[in-house]
Scaffold this active site. Sequence first.
Site, PDB file in Angstrom:
ATOM      1  N   SER A 265       0.819  -1.215   0.000  1.00  0.00           N
ATOM      2  CA  SER A 265       0.000   0.000   0.000  1.00  0.00           C
ATOM      3  C   SER A 265       0.854   1.267   0.000  1.00  0.00           C
ATOM      4  O   SER A 265       1.806   1.405   0.768  1.00  0.00           O
ATOM      5  CB  SER A 265      -0.924   0.014   1.222  1.00  0.00           C
ATOM      6  OG  SER A 265      -1.619   1.248   1.265  1.00  0.00           O
ATOM      7  N   ARG A 266       0.487   2.191  -0.886  1.00  0.00           N
ATOM      8  CA  ARG A 266       1.162   3.503  -0.928  1.00  0.00           C
ATOM      9  C   ARG A 266       0.490   4.507   0.005  1.00  0.00           C
ATOM     10  O   ARG A 266       0.971   5.625   0.177  1.00  0.00           O
ATOM     11  CB  ARG A 266       1.121   4.083  -2.341  1.00  0.00           C
ATOM     12  CG  ARG A 266       2.190   3.591  -3.258  1.00  0.00           C
ATOM     13  CD  ARG A 266       1.797   2.286  -3.898  1.00  0.00           C
ATOM     14  NE  ARG A 266       2.922   1.712  -4.623  1.00  0.00           N
ATOM     15  CZ  ARG A 266       2.881   0.591  -5.302  1.00  0.00           C
ATOM     16  NH1 ARG A 266       1.768  -0.113  -5.314  1.00  0.00           N
ATOM     17  NH2 ARG A 266       3.931   0.153  -5.931  1.00  0.00           N
ATOM     18  N   SER A 267      -0.645   4.116   0.578  1.00  0.00           N
ATOM     19  CA  SER A 267      -1.427   5.085   1.351  1.00  0.00           C
ATOM     20  C   SER A 267      -0.698   5.623   2.578  1.00  0.00           C
ATOM     21  O   SER A 267      -0.798   6.824   2.860  1.00  0.00           O
ATOM     22  CB  SER A 267      -2.764   4.465   1.758  1.00  0.00           C
ATOM     23  OG  SER A 267      -3.525   4.212   0.598  1.00  0.00           O
TER      24      SER A 267
ATOM     25  N   LYS B  80     -12.435  -4.545  -0.104  1.00  0.00           N
ATOM     26  CA  LYS B  80     -13.344  -3.461  -0.498  1.00  0.00           C
ATOM     27  C   LYS B  80     -14.808  -3.917  -0.611  1.00  0.00           C
ATOM     28  O   LYS B  80     -15.701  -3.220  -0.149  1.00  0.00           O
ATOM     29  CB  LYS B  80     -12.893  -2.842  -1.820  1.00  0.00           C
ATOM     30  CG  LYS B  80     -11.581  -2.069  -1.729  1.00  0.00           C
ATOM     31  CD  LYS B  80     -11.275  -1.399  -3.067  1.00  0.00           C
ATOM     32  CE  LYS B  80      -9.957  -0.672  -3.048  1.00  0.00           C
ATOM     33  NZ  LYS B  80      -9.738   0.097  -4.282  1.00  0.00           N
TER      34      LYS B  80
ATOM     35  N   ASP C 252     -12.889   5.916  -5.223  1.00  0.00           N
ATOM     36  CA  ASP C 252     -12.060   5.560  -6.387  1.00  0.00           C
ATOM     37  C   ASP C 252     -12.533   6.283  -7.653  1.00  0.00           C
ATOM     38  O   ASP C 252     -11.717   6.792  -8.434  1.00  0.00           O
ATOM     39  CB  ASP C 252     -12.082   4.038  -6.628  1.00  0.00           C
ATOM     40  CG  ASP C 252     -11.124   3.298  -5.698  1.00  0.00           C
ATOM     41  OD1 ASP C 252     -10.152   3.910  -5.224  1.00  0.00           O
ATOM     42  OD2 ASP C 252     -11.357   2.100  -5.448  1.00  0.00           O
TER      43      ASP C 252
ATOM     44  N   ALA D 174     -13.856  -5.255 -16.308  1.00  0.00           N
ATOM     45  CA  ALA D 174     -15.131  -5.229 -15.575  1.00  0.00           C
ATOM     46  C   ALA D 174     -14.930  -5.679 -14.132  1.00  0.00           C
ATOM     47  O   ALA D 174     -15.809  -6.282 -13.530  1.00  0.00           O
ATOM     48  CB  ALA D 174     -16.159  -6.120 -16.282  1.00  0.00           C
ATOM     49  N   GLY D 175     -13.751  -5.391 -13.577  1.00  0.00           N
ATOM     50  CA  GLY D 175     -13.469  -5.735 -12.186  1.00  0.00           C
ATOM     51  C   GLY D 175     -13.908  -4.624 -11.246  1.00  0.00           C
ATOM     52  O   GLY D 175     -14.726  -3.766 -11.603  1.00  0.00           O
ATOM     53  N   GLY D 176     -13.352  -4.624 -10.040  1.00  0.00           N
ATOM     54  CA  GLY D 176     -13.743  -3.635  -9.035  1.00  0.00           C
ATOM     55  C   GLY D 176     -13.444  -2.214  -9.472  1.00  0.00           C
ATOM     56  O   GLY D 176     -14.276  -1.308  -9.293  1.00  0.00           O
ATOM     57  N   ALA D 177     -12.274  -2.000 -10.059  1.00  0.00           N
ATOM     58  CA  ALA D 177     -11.906  -0.644 -10.478  1.00  0.00           C
ATOM     59  C   ALA D 177     -12.821  -0.168 -11.594  1.00  0.00           C
ATOM     60  O   ALA D 177     -13.214   1.010 -11.639  1.00  0.00           O
ATOM     61  CB  ALA D 177     -10.454  -0.613 -10.923  1.00  0.00           C
TER      62      ALA D 177
ATOM     63  N   ILE E  59      -5.349   3.242 -15.831  1.00  0.00           N
ATOM     64  CA  ILE E  59      -5.296   3.372 -14.369  1.00  0.00           C
ATOM     65  C   ILE E  59      -4.174   2.533 -13.766  1.00  0.00           C
ATOM     66  O   ILE E  59      -3.897   2.636 -12.575  1.00  0.00           O
ATOM     67  CB  ILE E  59      -6.655   3.086 -13.699  1.00  0.00           C
ATOM     68  CG1 ILE E  59      -6.989   1.600 -13.705  1.00  0.00           C
ATOM     69  CG2 ILE E  59      -7.769   3.905 -14.320  1.00  0.00           C
ATOM     70  CD1 ILE E  59      -8.113   1.273 -12.704  1.00  0.00           C
TER      71      ILE E  59
HETATM   72  N1  NAP Z   1      -4.759   4.022 -10.197  1.00  0.00           N
HETATM   73  C1  NAP Z   1      -5.492   3.610  -9.164  1.00  0.00           C
HETATM   74  O1  NAP Z   1      -5.737   4.356  -8.205  1.00  0.00           O
HETATM   75  C2  NAP Z   1      -6.087   2.235  -9.185  1.00  0.00           C
HETATM   76  C3  NAP Z   1      -7.189   1.920  -8.366  1.00  0.00           C
HETATM   77  C4  NAP Z   1      -7.724   0.620  -8.415  1.00  0.00           C
HETATM   78  C5  NAP Z   1      -7.156  -0.318  -9.258  1.00  0.00           C
HETATM   79  N2  NAP Z   1      -6.080   0.019 -10.026  1.00  0.00           N
HETATM   80  C6  NAP Z   1      -5.489  -0.985 -10.941  1.00  0.00           C
HETATM   81  O2  NAP Z   1      -6.512  -1.460 -11.812  1.00  0.00           O
HETATM   82  C7  NAP Z   1      -6.257  -2.805 -12.175  1.00  0.00           C
HETATM   83  C8  NAP Z   1      -7.524  -3.643 -11.938  1.00  0.00           C
HETATM   84  O3  NAP Z   1      -7.850  -3.629 -10.558  1.00  0.00           O
HETATM   85  P1  NAP Z   1      -9.224  -4.305 -10.040  1.00  0.00           P
HETATM   86  O4  NAP Z   1      -9.286  -4.037  -8.591  1.00  0.00           O
HETATM   87  O5  NAP Z   1     -10.389  -3.913 -10.901  1.00  0.00           O
HETATM   88  O6  NAP Z   1      -8.927  -5.873 -10.284  1.00  0.00           O
HETATM   89  P2  NAP Z   1      -9.977  -7.037 -10.532  1.00  0.00           P
HETATM   90  O7  NAP Z   1     -11.279  -6.759  -9.865  1.00  0.00           O
HETATM   91  O8  NAP Z   1      -9.254  -8.303 -10.199  1.00  0.00           O
HETATM   92  O9  NAP Z   1     -10.223  -7.011 -12.135  1.00  0.00           O
HETATM   93  C9  NAP Z   1      -9.190  -7.348 -13.014  1.00  0.00           C
HETATM   94  C10 NAP Z   1      -9.594  -7.029 -14.455  1.00  0.00           C
HETATM   95  O10 NAP Z   1      -8.491  -7.359 -15.328  1.00  0.00           O
HETATM   96  C11 NAP Z   1      -8.927  -8.311 -16.296  1.00  0.00           C
HETATM   97  N3  NAP Z   1      -7.853  -9.248 -16.618  1.00  0.00           N
HETATM   98  C12 NAP Z   1      -6.973  -9.831 -15.761  1.00  0.00           C
HETATM   99  N4  NAP Z   1      -6.145 -10.648 -16.436  1.00  0.00           N
HETATM  100  C13 NAP Z   1      -6.506 -10.589 -17.750  1.00  0.00           C
HETATM  101  C14 NAP Z   1      -6.031 -11.187 -18.956  1.00  0.00           C
HETATM  102  N5  NAP Z   1      -4.977 -12.038 -18.944  1.00  0.00           N
HETATM  103  N6  NAP Z   1      -6.636 -10.872 -20.125  1.00  0.00           N
HETATM  104  C15 NAP Z   1      -7.688 -10.014 -20.151  1.00  0.00           C
HETATM  105  N7  NAP Z   1      -8.187  -9.403 -19.052  1.00  0.00           N
HETATM  106  C16 NAP Z   1      -7.603  -9.684 -17.867  1.00  0.00           C
HETATM  107  C17 NAP Z   1     -10.083  -9.032 -15.636  1.00  0.00           C
HETATM  108  O11 NAP Z   1     -10.839  -9.679 -16.617  1.00  0.00           O
HETATM  109  P3  NAP Z   1     -11.723 -11.010 -16.233  1.00  0.00           P
HETATM  110  O12 NAP Z   1     -12.993 -10.495 -15.623  1.00  0.00           O
HETATM  111  O13 NAP Z   1     -11.922 -11.694 -17.536  1.00  0.00           O
HETATM  112  O14 NAP Z   1     -10.902 -11.821 -15.268  1.00  0.00           O
HETATM  113  C18 NAP Z   1     -10.790  -7.857 -14.961  1.00  0.00           C
HETATM  114  O15 NAP Z   1     -11.518  -7.097 -15.885  1.00  0.00           O
HETATM  115  C19 NAP Z   1      -5.052  -3.253 -11.329  1.00  0.00           C
HETATM  116  O16 NAP Z   1      -3.896  -3.161 -12.137  1.00  0.00           O
HETATM  117  C20 NAP Z   1      -4.995  -2.223 -10.204  1.00  0.00           C
HETATM  118  O17 NAP Z   1      -3.695  -2.029  -9.706  1.00  0.00           O
HETATM  119  C21 NAP Z   1      -5.543   1.268 -10.024  1.00  0.00           C
END
Ligand code: NAP
Length: 291
Positions: free
Chosen positions: A30-32, A81, A118, A145-148, A233
């Site tokens: 965590s960078r927080s 989260k 976020d 389509a994940g959490g972010a 992101i």
């Molecule tokens: N800048 C910021 O403040 C911030 C904030 C939050 C998150 N993030 C970054 O955003 C990214 C996603 O975070 P999250 O929390 O949303 O994660 P998450 O809920 O695990 O979702 C991951 C996403 O990536 C896709 N994915 C993973 N591996 C893949 C592959 N090999 N091919 C195609 N799609 C793939 C997943 O697709 P599937 O549904 O098909 O598995 C899903 O859409 C991370 O890198 C995180 O560090 C940045």
Amino acid sequence: MNDAIKTLPTRMLTGRAKIAGVFGWPVTHSRSPRLHGYWLAKYGIDGAYLPFSTHPGALETAIRALPSLGFRGANVTLPHKEPALGLVDEATARAQRIGAVNTIVIGENGVIHGDNTDGFGFLAHLKASAPKWRTAHGDAAVLGAGGAARAVVVALLDAGVPRVILTNRTERRAEDLARDIGGDIEVVAWSERATALKTAGLLVNTTQLGQAGQPPLEIDLKHLPKEAVVDDIVYVPMETALLAAAKARGNQTVDGLGMLLHQARPGFAAWFGVEPEVTPELRDFVLQGIP
Ligand SMILES: NC(=O)c1ccc[n+]([C@@H]2O[C@H](COP(=O)([O-])OP(=O)(O)OC[C@H]3O[C@@H](n4cnc5c(N)ncnc54)[C@H](OP(=O)(O)O)[C@@H]3O)[C@@H](O)[C@H]2O)c1
């Protein structure tokens, strides 16, 4: 580096110190703490922000303990989260729509409030980095389509984008997101992601593809209008291959670090009573903490 930062090691807490922290499992990445620690020093606040390594099985105990320990609140990060939404007393409308909480604020009466900042952070950084971007410039194409993605899509729809074009490797997850959030979201097959960019005024990568240690993001940008803004992101590395490719063909780009910095602002203001600023100096300071 200002004088307040130089004196950081000599800062002393008093019995009135305002305390907050972050629950994560693991929490070591965590960078927080570095981010909030910078602001605490900069604004000379009698307070602390600490990392707590919190096993998922202990999350409820940890959150419910915040009022009795006198905490002002806390952040929750991966993998907490989504579960945190069901553990707070009250959640904001945006946290409920996103389906997750990242910021907890303890009310004066001990009520545990949950929020999700976020999407706020994403939009604040996008507006600051691409001030000429307007929602009317076209659709927002969102990869993932994940959490972010949920936070990003809610923020974009609330900001007034006419339509979100959503594509994800696992299409059902994109359809679930569209159904849960509602509004004008068109789900497009992952194999069609390149042609889906034709009408985009904004392209956002919310997948982890392109992050250090992850597979590359493979997407052909030839259909993307040159006026479109490209926002990734992912912030490790700061310039992802997507941003480099977009920049090379003349698209304006927005990196992921600012989202992280801006999402922290509402929590800091609520816990410590100061509206903190995101500055180039803060970016440099947090970047130094990224391996
Ligand atoms: N800048 C910021 O403040 C911030 C904030 C939050 C998150 N993030 C970054 O955003 C990214 C996603 O975070 P999250 O929390 O949303 O994660 P998450 O809920 O695990 O979702 C991951 C996403 O990536 C896709 N994915 C993973 N591996 C893949 C592959 N090999 N091919 C195609 N799609 C793939 C997943 O697709 P599937 O549904 O098909 O598995 C899903 O859409 C991370 O890198 C995180 O560090 C940045």
